[in-house]
Scaffold this motif. Structure first.
Motif, PDB file in Angstrom:
ATOM      1  N   SER A 296       2.659   4.571 -17.123  1.00 56.45           N
ATOM      2  CA  SER A 296       2.571   3.310 -16.378  1.00 56.45           C
ATOM      3  C   SER A 296       2.571   3.567 -14.877  1.00 56.45           C
ATOM      4  N   HIS A 297       3.434   4.495 -14.439  1.00 58.90           N
ATOM      5  CA  HIS A 297       3.503   4.807 -13.014  1.00 58.90           C
ATOM      6  C   HIS A 297       2.220   5.480 -12.522  1.00 58.90           C
ATOM      7  N   VAL A 298       1.665   6.370 -13.340  1.00 61.50           N
ATOM      8  CA  VAL A 298       0.394   7.005 -12.980  1.00 61.50           C
ATOM      9  C   VAL A 298      -0.695   5.951 -12.836  1.00 61.50           C
ATOM     10  N   ALA A 299      -0.767   5.048 -13.810  1.00 56.35           N
ATOM     11  CA  ALA A 299      -1.799   4.002 -13.782  1.00 56.35           C
ATOM     12  C   ALA A 299      -1.683   3.150 -12.523  1.00 56.35           C
ATOM     13  N   LYS A 300      -0.459   2.763 -12.186  1.00 54.74           N
ATOM     14  CA  LYS A 300      -0.277   1.919 -11.002  1.00 54.74           C
ATOM     15  C   LYS A 300      -0.656   2.667  -9.723  1.00 54.74           C
ATOM     16  N   GLN A 301      -0.350   3.950  -9.659  1.00 53.47           N
ATOM     17  CA  GLN A 301      -0.768   4.737  -8.498  1.00 53.47           C
ATOM     18  C   GLN A 301      -2.289   4.783  -8.381  1.00 53.47           C
ATOM     19  N   LEU A 302      -2.965   4.728  -9.515  1.00 60.32           N
ATOM     20  CA  LEU A 302      -4.430   4.749  -9.512  1.00 60.32           C
ATOM     21  C   LEU A 302      -5.032   3.356  -9.332  1.00 60.32           C
ATOM     22  N   GLY A 303      -4.183   2.336  -9.235  1.00 59.93           N
ATOM     23  CA  GLY A 303      -4.672   0.975  -9.097  1.00 59.93           C
ATOM     24  C   GLY A 303      -5.153   0.379 -10.401  1.00 59.93           C
ATOM     25  N   LEU A 304      -4.648   0.864 -11.530  1.00 57.15           N
ATOM     26  CA  LEU A 304      -5.091   0.421 -12.852  1.00 57.15           C
ATOM     27  C   LEU A 304      -3.984  -0.340 -13.567  1.00 57.15           C
TER      28      LEU A 304
ATOM     29  N   GLY B 222      -5.536   2.840  -3.822  1.00 58.02           N
ATOM     30  CA  GLY B 222      -4.767   1.603  -3.875  1.00 58.02           C
ATOM     31  C   GLY B 222      -3.661   1.730  -4.904  1.00 58.02           C
ATOM     32  N   VAL B 223      -2.670   0.897  -4.780  1.00 55.62           N
ATOM     33  CA  VAL B 223      -1.548   0.934  -5.711  1.00 55.62           C
ATOM     34  C   VAL B 223      -1.392  -0.443  -6.351  1.00 55.62           C
ATOM     35  N   ALA B 224      -1.409  -0.492  -7.687  1.00 61.57           N
ATOM     36  CA  ALA B 224      -1.218  -1.761  -8.378  1.00 61.57           C
ATOM     37  C   ALA B 224       0.257  -2.112  -8.402  1.00 61.57           C
ATOM     38  N   ARG B 225       0.545  -3.390  -8.305  1.00 63.70           N
ATOM     39  CA  ARG B 225       1.939  -3.825  -8.352  1.00 63.70           C
ATOM     40  C   ARG B 225       2.468  -3.706  -9.758  1.00 63.70           C
TER      41      ARG B 225
ATOM     42  N   ALA C 140       8.549  -4.355 -18.647  1.00 58.30           N
ATOM     43  CA  ALA C 140       8.636  -5.773 -18.303  1.00 58.30           C
ATOM     44  C   ALA C 140       9.423  -5.971 -17.007  1.00 58.30           C
ATOM     45  N   VAL C 141      10.507  -5.237 -16.832  1.00 49.93           N
ATOM     46  CA  VAL C 141      11.291  -5.343 -15.595  1.00 49.93           C
ATOM     47  C   VAL C 141      10.465  -4.854 -14.406  1.00 49.93           C
ATOM     48  N   GLU C 142       9.754  -3.732 -14.572  1.00 42.28           N
ATOM     49  CA  GLU C 142       8.888  -3.250 -13.497  1.00 42.28           C
ATOM     50  C   GLU C 142       7.817  -4.279 -13.154  1.00 42.28           C
ATOM     51  N   SER C 143       7.279  -4.941 -14.173  1.00 41.53           N
ATOM     52  CA  SER C 143       6.279  -5.989 -13.946  1.00 41.53           C
ATOM     53  C   SER C 143       6.861  -7.121 -13.110  1.00 41.53           C
ATOM     54  N   ALA C 144       8.128  -7.450 -13.336  1.00 40.76           N
ATOM     55  CA  ALA C 144       8.753  -8.568 -12.624  1.00 40.76           C
ATOM     56  C   ALA C 144       9.097  -8.224 -11.177  1.00 40.76           C
ATOM     57  N   ILE C 145       9.634  -7.024 -10.933  1.00 44.13           N
ATOM     58  CA  ILE C 145      10.128  -6.709  -9.596  1.00 44.13           C
ATOM     59  C   ILE C 145       9.149  -5.889  -8.772  1.00 44.13           C
ATOM     60  N   GLY C 146       8.122  -5.338  -9.422  1.00 46.32           N
ATOM     61  CA  GLY C 146       7.114  -4.580  -8.687  1.00 46.32           C
ATOM     62  C   GLY C 146       7.592  -3.250  -8.150  1.00 46.32           C
ATOM     63  N   LEU C 147       8.623  -2.669  -8.771  1.00 47.38           N
ATOM     64  CA  LEU C 147       9.168  -1.394  -8.340  1.00 47.38           C
ATOM     65  C   LEU C 147       9.293  -0.446  -9.528  1.00 47.38           C
ATOM     66  N   PRO C 148       9.151   0.869  -9.284  1.00 45.25           N
ATOM     67  CA  PRO C 148       9.272   1.826 -10.390  1.00 45.25           C
ATOM     68  C   PRO C 148      10.728   2.070 -10.771  1.00 45.25           C
ATOM     69  N   ILE C 149      10.927   2.379 -12.046  1.00 44.85           N
ATOM     70  CA  ILE C 149      12.258   2.660 -12.589  1.00 44.85           C
ATOM     71  C   ILE C 149      12.209   4.050 -13.217  1.00 44.85           C
TER      72      ILE C 149
ATOM     73  N   ASN D 150      10.545   8.395  -8.360  1.00 47.88           N
ATOM     74  CA  ASN D 150      10.483   9.644  -7.602  1.00 47.88           C
ATOM     75  C   ASN D 150       9.136  10.331  -7.730  1.00 47.88           C
ATOM     76  N   MET D 151       8.094   9.569  -8.082  1.00 48.21           N
ATOM     77  CA  MET D 151       6.788  10.182  -8.293  1.00 48.21           C
ATOM     78  C   MET D 151       6.216  10.710  -6.984  1.00 48.21           C
ATOM     79  N   THR D 152       5.635  11.906  -7.073  1.00 42.39           N
ATOM     80  CA  THR D 152       4.928  12.479  -5.930  1.00 42.39           C
ATOM     81  C   THR D 152       3.493  12.775  -6.329  1.00 42.39           C
ATOM     82  N   VAL D 153       2.579  12.636  -5.356  1.00 46.15           N
ATOM     83  CA  VAL D 153       1.170  12.970  -5.555  1.00 46.15           C
ATOM     84  C   VAL D 153       0.915  14.252  -4.790  1.00 46.15           C
ATOM     85  N   THR D 154       0.574  15.308  -5.490  1.00 48.99           N
ATOM     86  CA  THR D 154       0.465  16.618  -4.850  1.00 48.99           C
ATOM     87  C   THR D 154      -0.961  16.995  -4.477  1.00 48.99           C
ATOM     88  N   SER D 155      -1.937  16.150  -4.888  1.00 54.01           N
ATOM     89  CA  SER D 155      -3.304  16.406  -4.445  1.00 54.01           C
ATOM     90  C   SER D 155      -4.098  15.131  -4.602  1.00 54.01           C
ATOM     91  N   GLY D 156      -5.249  15.067  -3.947  1.00 50.77           N
ATOM     92  CA  GLY D 156      -6.101  13.894  -4.097  1.00 50.77           C
ATOM     93  C   GLY D 156      -5.680  12.782  -3.158  1.00 50.77           C
TER      94      GLY D 156
END
Length: 729
Positions: free
Chosen positions: A355-363, A726-729, A683-692, A716-722
């Motif tokens: 889910s966190h990867v998808a949101k980082q990709l804007g998906l 955009g970031v999806a909420r 569901a909680v992430e969907s409501a508050i828009g923050l990663p858990i 604590n996700m990090t993007v090490t390349s690329g």
């Protein structure tokens, strides 16, 4: 199958059932355990008081056989002798007529320790302070899986994401605490108790006593969820020593606070993911590191580790994967079996990470996961082909339509974060391998079942599998009655008594229906072929794995399980940002368990498993203090959800019969717990828009996330390349 005039669970329903605490035994003595007050140390001396007449104390020197609990490995002593590894480890058993006197004796026993620095967490264990708890490096077990070429996969990645996620303890909180009675009868030591696996206890006490003149009987049992798989061995090991020496009945029942404080828990697990995604949004490589907190002794951690590693990428097809998994020794109560057996932890980890990867990709996370679903032509993580048809696509469409998931998810992404109430919706997809991992059903368990027909044409099913409330005493009878084409009322399930029933294996691992149920169906069909009215007849059947089931334990390659069941959960919530409290407003579930033998019985499994999983994800918090003591040891401190905390669950089954299951059934009891915590988190992430990054997600955690009091709660996700556009909420 009509159920007219059947009285399934009638005594439990009417309050007439006799649990072990309700039973009467002549000349009964009581037992109480003296436990370590030191989490790690050497025992230097034990000082006992003068005992009143009729009272006894037993310890390691009194064991006639071996002072070990024969589980997967014989590393856990019945009575601590030279060292203690966790707070509450059993050192002595005190026996006598009056509990008040026993408690006075316990208060006057004194043990001197040479303390060592305890390790309660995985980082503590890895430091090896004051030396290793186990072996040379504190590693009970470790495995690696390689699929494809991970290095080549990462070379294709446009973006690489790294993240650490974690899960915590969960207490079983069965209705009836641990307890048993032992007594001598007909030259044998008999143990009756609240347990899941009578033959486990039989094997254990045979080693402790040094002989096989033992008999174990399951009493009516008020729930287990895995908590009565390994821990009855711990009690029976001590109890059988006292019974053989004293020669009269002894009862050992844990008070609730002692039960919560010292019995096995769900394993806490730390996950570290490194995931590569190419320009088209496809996962091209993944590295997973899994570290399991086993506690002080191995118990069942090796088997939990094996399930965690084989299920760690869940229902997704990823070509290049490397997994490293380790079970670590710490100075806590040994962690053991719990419904799902590692899968709820891995489901939370992989579902949340993706889910966190998808949101980082804007998906949208559900779309991203859907694009990676396994299909019938896929190859599993361990290199096996899929047996039978996968119906994940059908399940996905069905649950999304039933919940209106996509429209709600879109709407909740656009809601104002300043609203008095925030809404959220989350999806989790998951699986559960049925039976023991790899080839253990064939090489270790070797189940045997027996059907006995009397001259009255009544048929008794003799197996060691136990009904803990999941419905086996009905479904087993339905399987046999259907195969024989006889009335359900003419079939009964024998008591799980090792003096009567063969060893069909333990009641664990979602194996009772798909493994043992299939064996009794085969036996029933054989009996039908030789049936003679008015004549006593007996048929036995031994387990033989299907021809397609191949496994290489050294390479960890092949069919990790004989067959796999699948599920999807959706949770919808309304969250109060002022308090962090959530109200669950919608629950949806779809499952593939082959063909359900009794949909009403499985509906009970769905409701119970889903709610138990929601408790795991939302409020069942269990923490250790600086001395290694659980801070939640009462039902006031450790809160579980009730029927008032959830709405009605909308559930459905997809009919997908399995060739080697009774009436086409697969296992499902554990499956229903696997996805709820992950769906709640989404569901909680969907409501508050923050990663858990961890569960449980209590109101305090939500407020920390919203108001930044504890930064470590944030993702604590990090993007090490690329470069992310955009970031999806």
């Amino acid at each position: 199958m009509k159920r007219d005039k059947t009285q399934f669970k009638w005594q439990e329903a009417t309050g007439d059932a006799k649990f072990i605490a309700d039973r009467h035994f002549d000349n009964l003595l009581e037992g109480r355990l003296f436990r370590s007050s030191c989490p790690r140390g050497k025992i230097e001396s034990i000082r006992l008081p003068d005992l009143p007449e009729g009272y006894f104390v037993f310890g390691a020197k009194d064991v006639p056989g071996r002072n070990v609990l024969q589980m997967v490995e014989a590393d856990w002593p019945v009575f601590a002798d030279e060292e203690v590894r966790y707070l509450g480890q059993i050192i002595l058993l005190v026996v006598g007529p009056e509990i008040k006197v026993l408690e006075q004796i316990l208060d006057t026993i004194h043990v001197e320790y040479q303390p060592l620095t305890p390790a309660f967490t995985l980082p503590d264990s890895q430091k090896l302070t004051d030396g290793a708890i186990h072996g040379q490096d504190n590693k009970f077990d470790s495995h690696r899986i390689n699929k494809g070429d991970v290095n080549s996969g990462f070379a294709q990645a446009e973006h690489i994401f790294e993240e650490t996620l974690s899960t915590s303890y969960q207490e079983h909180m069965y209705l009836e605490p641990q307890g048993m009675v032992g007594y001598p009868q007909d030259g044998k030591i008999v143990i009756e108790g609240s347990m899941q696996c009578p033959w486990y206890v039989h094997h254990c006490i045979s080693v402790v006593l040094g002989h096989n003149k033992v008999r174990v009987i399951q009493a009516t049992t008020g729930g287990g969820f895995g908590g009565k798989e390994d821990y009855p061995d711990v009690l029976a090991g001590a109890l059988c020593v006292a019974v053989e020496r004293v020669g009269q009945p002894i009862r050992l029942i844990l008070p609730r606070s002692e039960d919560i404080a010292f019995t096995s828990k769900r394993h806490p697990i730390d996950f570290h993911y490194r995931t590569g995604v190419d320009k088209q949004g496809k996962i091209v490589a993944m590295e997973v590191k899994i570290d399991i907190n086993s506690g002080a002794y191995l118990s069942l951690s090796g088997i939990v580790l094996q399930r965690a590693i084989t299920s760690c990428i869940n229902v997704y097809e990823i070509d290049n994967v490397r997994v490293d998994a380790t079970a670590w020794a710490t100075n806590t109560s040994p962690n053991g079996a719990f419904r799902g057996f590692g899968s709820p932890q891995t489901c939370f980890g992989i579902e949340t990470h993706l889910s966190h990867v998808a949101k980082q990709l804007g998906l949208e996370p559900a779309d991203f996961k859907h694009d990676h679903l396994l299909n019938t032509d896929s190859t599993t993580l361990t290199g096996a082909s899929i047996f039978g048809d996968l119906v994940l696509e059908q399940m996905y469409e069905q649950i999304c339509e039933a919940s209106d998931y996509h429209e709600k998810a879109k709407a909740y992404r656009q809601q104002s974060n300043k609203s008095d109430k925030l809404k959220g919706i989350g999806l989790a997809m998951f699986q559960h391998g049925c039976g023991f991992a790899g080839d253990l059903e064939d090489t270790l368990v070797k189940a045997k079942v027996r059907l006995v027909k009397g001259a009255d044409n009544e048929v008794e099913i003799q197996v060691s599998n136990t009904d803990l409330g999941q419905g086996l005493s009905l479904t087993f009878c339905q399987i046999v009655a259907d195969a024989l084409k006889v009335p359900l009322t003419s079939v009964r399930l024998a008591a799980a008594d090792t003096g009567v029933v063969p060893d069909s294996g333990p009641t664990v691992a979602s194996r009772s229906i798909v493994i043992v149920g299939y064996l009794i169906e085969v036996a029933a069909k054989k009996l039908a072929g030789i049936w003679i009215n008015g004549t006593e007849q007996c048929v036995e059947e031994d387990y033989k794995k299907p021809s397609y089931h191949k496994w290489d334990q050294e390479k960890f390659e092949g069919n990790a399980y004989q067959v796999t069941s699948y599920g999807m959960n959706i949770v919808e919530i309304e969250l109060d940002p002022a308090t962090g409290e959530t109200e669950i407003t919608g629950l949806w579930a779809v499952y593939d368990v082959g063909h359900a033998i009794d949909e009403m019985v499985f509906k009970g499994q769905i409701d119970g498993g889903f709610v138990q999983a929601l408790g795991y994800g939302s409020l069942e918090r269990m923490t250790l203090d600086s001395e290694g003591k659980f801070q939640q040891i009462t039902m006031a401190d450790y809160v579980i959800p009730t029927s008032m905390d959830v709405p009605a669950i909308s559930s459905a089954l997809v009919d997908n019969p399995y060739k080697y299951g009774p009436k086409g059934a697969k296992g499902g009891g554990e499956l229903t717990h696997n996805g709820g915590a992950a769906a709640y988190c989404a569901a909680v992430e969907s409501a508050i828009g923050l990663p858990i990054s961890s569960i449980p997600i209590t109101p305090e955690v939500v407020c920390d996330l919203l108001y930044g009091v504890k930064k470590q709660c944030l993702g604590n996700m990090t993007v090490t390349s690329g470069k992310i556009q955009g970031v999806a909420r």
